[in-house]
Scaffold this active site. Structure first.
Site, PDB file in Angstrom:
ATOM      1  N   ARG A  58       0.870  -1.183   0.000  1.00  0.00           N
ATOM      2  CA  ARG A  58       0.000   0.000   0.000  1.00  0.00           C
ATOM      3  C   ARG A  58       0.901   1.225   0.000  1.00  0.00           C
ATOM      4  NH1 ARG A  58      -2.764   2.893   4.925  1.00  0.00           N
ATOM      5  NH2 ARG A  58      -3.719   4.556   3.721  1.00  0.00           N
TER       6      ARG A  58
ATOM      7  N   HIS B 177      -2.648  10.984   0.694  1.00  0.00           N
ATOM      8  CA  HIS B 177      -2.156  10.741   2.067  1.00  0.00           C
ATOM      9  C   HIS B 177      -1.402  12.008   2.499  1.00  0.00           C
ATOM     10  CE1 HIS B 177      -0.843   7.375   5.032  1.00  0.00           C
ATOM     11  NE2 HIS B 177      -0.456   8.514   5.568  1.00  0.00           N
TER      12      HIS B 177
ATOM     13  N   GLU C 205      -7.164   8.686   6.469  1.00  0.00           N
ATOM     14  CA  GLU C 205      -7.388   9.342   7.755  1.00  0.00           C
ATOM     15  C   GLU C 205      -7.797  10.813   7.650  1.00  0.00           C
ATOM     16  OE1 GLU C 205      -3.907   8.754  10.197  1.00  0.00           O
ATOM     17  OE2 GLU C 205      -4.077   6.589  10.165  1.00  0.00           O
TER      18      GLU C 205
ATOM     19  N   ASN D 183      -7.500   1.869  10.088  1.00  0.00           N
ATOM     20  CA  ASN D 183      -6.177   2.004  10.706  1.00  0.00           C
ATOM     21  C   ASN D 183      -6.361   1.951  12.208  1.00  0.00           C
ATOM     22  OD1 ASN D 183      -5.249   2.410   8.154  1.00  0.00           O
ATOM     23  ND2 ASN D 183      -4.631   4.556   8.449  1.00  0.00           N
TER      24      ASN D 183
ATOM     25  N   TYR E 147      -4.393   1.619  15.972  1.00  0.00           N
ATOM     26  CA  TYR E 147      -3.165   1.650  16.765  1.00  0.00           C
ATOM     27  C   TYR E 147      -3.435   1.468  18.250  1.00  0.00           C
ATOM     28  CZ  TYR E 147      -0.742   3.126  12.597  1.00  0.00           C
ATOM     29  OH  TYR E 147      -0.215   3.150  11.325  1.00  0.00           O
TER      30      TYR E 147
ATOM     31  N   GLU F 105      -3.687  -0.216   8.269  1.00  0.00           N
ATOM     32  CA  GLU F 105      -2.478   0.115   9.048  1.00  0.00           C
ATOM     33  C   GLU F 105      -2.633  -0.468  10.442  1.00  0.00           C
ATOM     34  OE1 GLU F 105      -1.353   4.254   9.353  1.00  0.00           O
ATOM     35  OE2 GLU F 105      -1.774   4.580   7.223  1.00  0.00           O
TER      36      GLU F 105
HETATM   37  O1  IFM Z   1       2.683   7.445  10.079  1.00  0.00           O
HETATM   38  C1  IFM Z   1       1.296   7.496  10.249  1.00  0.00           C
HETATM   39  C2  IFM Z   1       0.583   7.321   8.923  1.00  0.00           C
HETATM   40  O2  IFM Z   1       0.986   8.253   7.987  1.00  0.00           O
HETATM   41  C3  IFM Z   1      -0.906   7.460   9.124  1.00  0.00           C
HETATM   42  N1  IFM Z   1      -1.376   6.621  10.179  1.00  0.00           N
HETATM   43  C4  IFM Z   1      -0.661   6.608  11.432  1.00  0.00           C
HETATM   44  C5  IFM Z   1       0.818   6.421  11.189  1.00  0.00           C
HETATM   45  C6  IFM Z   1       1.585   6.417  12.526  1.00  0.00           C
HETATM   46  O3  IFM Z   1       1.396   7.629  13.198  1.00  0.00           O
END
Ligand code: IFM
Length: 456
Positions: free
Chosen positions: A80, A124, A169, A298, A300, A362
């Site tokens: 990606r 992006h 995002e 995404n 985290y 992500e």
């Molecule tokens: O590095 C970023 C990415 O560009 C977008 N999502 C979160 C990642 C980590 O912060």
């Protein structure tokens, strides 16, 4: 059933790795590329850690053959990457630069030769500076410009690329770029952030229409959102209400317009009380909510929040405080590590907005990696993080989620926006002075996961 059987993924599950143009390409003046808002912002003193910028980054623009070879060696099935808009249209409009398109044609050809599926993110965050000078995402016209870019890129790559993500995002672009000013273009204000969020969503809708008109019918078009489950720290009504506000702010503000064609009424009322709101015109929400083929998620971390005393002074005056249990382990970004949150999130999106094909576009973590005296980068914390999250993704599938793939963030250490190069997310270490790539322990681990289509 044994643990091994438990964690085998469905046939055809797509194991990928992700990056983004400004974070890895470098070569910011090559072949006619124009400036983006991230060039301007990162060259402004005080905006990034150590004053870092993306001028060189991972120099992927000049090293793409080697990087694809490394992906192939690791067995990565999909890459990606994003399109640097100012390489294609240096001023954000008008005819395309063939040199810019040629770079991505070459990248896609290299990937295809290595049997790696390209997954393209159209936008992006590297908006051409000229478009920002005209108003950026605060004005409607920028959504039309993104649709033009979509036509150009689909024309160049459409026969070879099956997976298209309109943007990455939009929450971060709007609320951190136009709200808190932590990201480019570094503007401040709730109303500006809401205007930007609406025009980004409109841009997604207009770009989707353009892509569908230009691409073969087999192409899949979606969008990627950063989402987090939000838990209330207690069952007290004020904490539950606080969690609901954060969920609206982070998640529903984007999910509802895309999947239901309406902004969440509770958030509209909250913002209206602050004299702010999205500049919706007739037909916008129909455009934004045209069906998507998949949603990119995404993930985290997760949030645990409670109500604050009085206003919290934050951009959206949500009146909340973070109440993550102190024992929760954190990454080098300070983000709490909550793998179960991924299962919860994927199930929730499916229940509330689906059924809908999902990709984890992500997932990953920053840790303080270094090359040891043996020349190796041992990152057991990242292996543990990824292992737990891959298991959490599998648990979501067992719970009925239509999860089609998982992309680790990131293939390479790279320019982590306002954190510059101080934070390393890669499964491959980048020695910036020499640009040498050193696959970390996590890269070898990921290789075995891909080969086994799951965890042993
Ligand atoms: O590095 C970023 C990415 O560009 C977008 N999502 C979160 C990642 C980590 O912060």
């Amino acid at each position: 059933m044994s643990r091994t059987d438990d964690t085998v993924f469905p046939d055809g599950f797509l194991w990928g790795a992700a990056t983004a143009s400004y974070q890895v390409e470098g070569a910011v003046s090559a072949d006619g590329r124009g400036p983006s808002i991230w060039d301007t912002f990162s060259h402004t003193p005080g905006t990034t850690v150590h004053g870092d910028n993306g001028d060189i980054a991972c120099d992927q623009y000049n090293r793409i053959a080697d990087d694809v070879a490394l992906m192939s060696e690791l067995g990565v099935r999909s890459y990606r990457f994003s399109i640097a808009w100012p390489r294609i249209q240096p001023d954000g409009s008008g005819p395309a630069l063939e040199a810019g398109l040629d770079y991505y044609r070459r990248l896609v050809a290299l990937l295809r030769d290595a049997s790696i599926e390209p997954a393209v993110t159209l936008y992006h965050w590297d908006l051409p500076q000229a478009l920002q000078d005209a108003g950026g995402w605060e004005i409607r016209d920028t959504a039309e410009r993104l649709a033009d870019l979509a036509v150009i890129v689909a024309g160049a790559l459409g026969d070879e690329v099956g997976t298209w993500i309109t943007m990455n995002e939009p929450w971060v672009s709007s609320f951190m770029g136009y709200g808190t000013g932590e990201h480019a273009p570094g503007l401040h204000g709730l109303d500006a952030a809401l205007r930007a969020s609406h025009h980004l969503l409109l841009g997604h809708g207009r770009a989707s229409e353009a892509l569908r008109a230009a691409l073969p019918s087999s192409a899949e078009v979606g969008i990627t959102l950063n989402l987090s489950p939000v838990q209330a720290v207690t069952t007290e009504p004020q904490d539950v209400a606080a969690a609901r506000r954060v969920d609206g702010f982070l998640n529903r503000w984007f999910l509802d317009p895309i999947c239901r064609g309406a902004y969440p009424p509770d958030l509209l009322a909250h913002y209206a009380a602050l004299d702010a709101g999205p500049p919706v015109e007739d037909g916008d929400l129909e455009t934004v909510s045209a069906p998507i083929d998949f949603l990119g998620v995404n993930y985290y971390s997760a949030r645990t929040v409670g109500a604050s005393d009085g206003t919290d002074g934050s951009l959206a005056s949500l009146g909340v405080v973070d109440r993550v249990p102190p024992s929760t382990k954190r990454t080098a970004m300070g983000w709490p590590i909550v793998p179960t949150g991924l299962t919860e999130l994927l199930v929730r999106v499916t229940t509330d907005y689906g059924p809908l094909p999902l990709y984890v576009t992500e997932n990953g973590a920053a840790f303080d990696d270094y090359v040891d005296p043996n020349g190796e980068v041992r990152d057991p914390e990242r292996v543990e993080y990824l292992d737990a999250h891959v298991r959490a993704a599998h648990a979501a599938i067992s719970d009925g989620v239509d999860l089609r793939g998982y992309f680790v963030w990131s293939f390479l250490d790279n320019f982590e926006w306002a954190e510059g190069y101080s934070k390393r997310f890669g499964i491959v270490y980048v020695d910036y002075p020499t640009q040498r790539r050193v696959p970390k322990q996590s890269a070898r681990w990921y290789s075995t996961v891909i080969a086994a289509n799951g965890l042993a």
